[in-house]
Design a protein around this motif. Structure first.
Motif, PDB file in Angstrom:
ATOM      1  N   LYS A   3      45.625 -11.877  -8.195  1.00 30.60           N
ATOM      2  CA  LYS A   3      45.325 -13.146  -7.524  1.00 30.60           C
ATOM      3  C   LYS A   3      44.711 -12.890  -6.153  1.00 30.60           C
ATOM      4  CE  LYS A   3      47.286 -17.501  -6.050  1.00 30.60           C
ATOM      5  NZ  LYS A   3      48.458 -18.345  -5.944  1.00 30.60           N
ATOM      6  N   LEU A  74      41.001 -19.304 -10.670  1.00 30.84           N
ATOM      7  CA  LEU A  74      42.111 -19.371  -9.721  1.00 30.84           C
ATOM      8  C   LEU A  74      43.013 -20.577  -9.969  1.00 30.84           C
ATOM      9  CD1 LEU A  74      40.353 -18.267  -6.417  1.00 30.84           C
ATOM     10  CD2 LEU A  74      42.244 -17.108  -7.540  1.00 30.84           C
ATOM     11  N   PHE A  78      45.974 -18.636 -12.317  1.00 26.37           N
ATOM     12  CA  PHE A  78      46.925 -18.285 -11.259  1.00 26.37           C
ATOM     13  C   PHE A  78      47.521 -19.512 -10.597  1.00 26.37           C
ATOM     14  CE2 PHE A  78      43.761 -14.787 -11.241  1.00 26.37           C
ATOM     15  CZ  PHE A  78      44.607 -13.783 -11.691  1.00 26.37           C
TER      16      PHE A  78
END
Length: 79
Positions: A3, A74, A78
């Protein structure tokens, strides 16, 4: 760890995208000038992609797609 890497790459792409957009020259006539036929040779010319503005437009498109893909990764992977 992944991440953090994606976040750093996303920030770098964002800064590069901002820089490339700011380097482009403004369009004087806008859409109305293009429709009215103002300087249509430079708009539809076959050497348009080899000029600095043509290259900057291609780089902007590539960075924009990369920015969107990284933002989706993202947000989805994540979260």
């Amino acid at each position: 760890m992944a991440k953090l890497i994606f976040t750093i790459v996303h920030i770098v792409v964002s800064v590069c995208l901002i820089a490339v957009v700011l380097l482009q020259s403004g369009k004087d006539a806008g859409l109305s000038g293009t429709i009215a036929g103002g300087n249509s040779d430079s708009f539809f010319g076959k050497n348009r992609g080899r000029t600095l503005n043509g290259i900057l437009e291609k780089v902007t498109a590539i960075l924009a797609v990369l920015f969107v893909v990284l933002a989706i990764v993202l947000a989805v992977v994540f979260k």
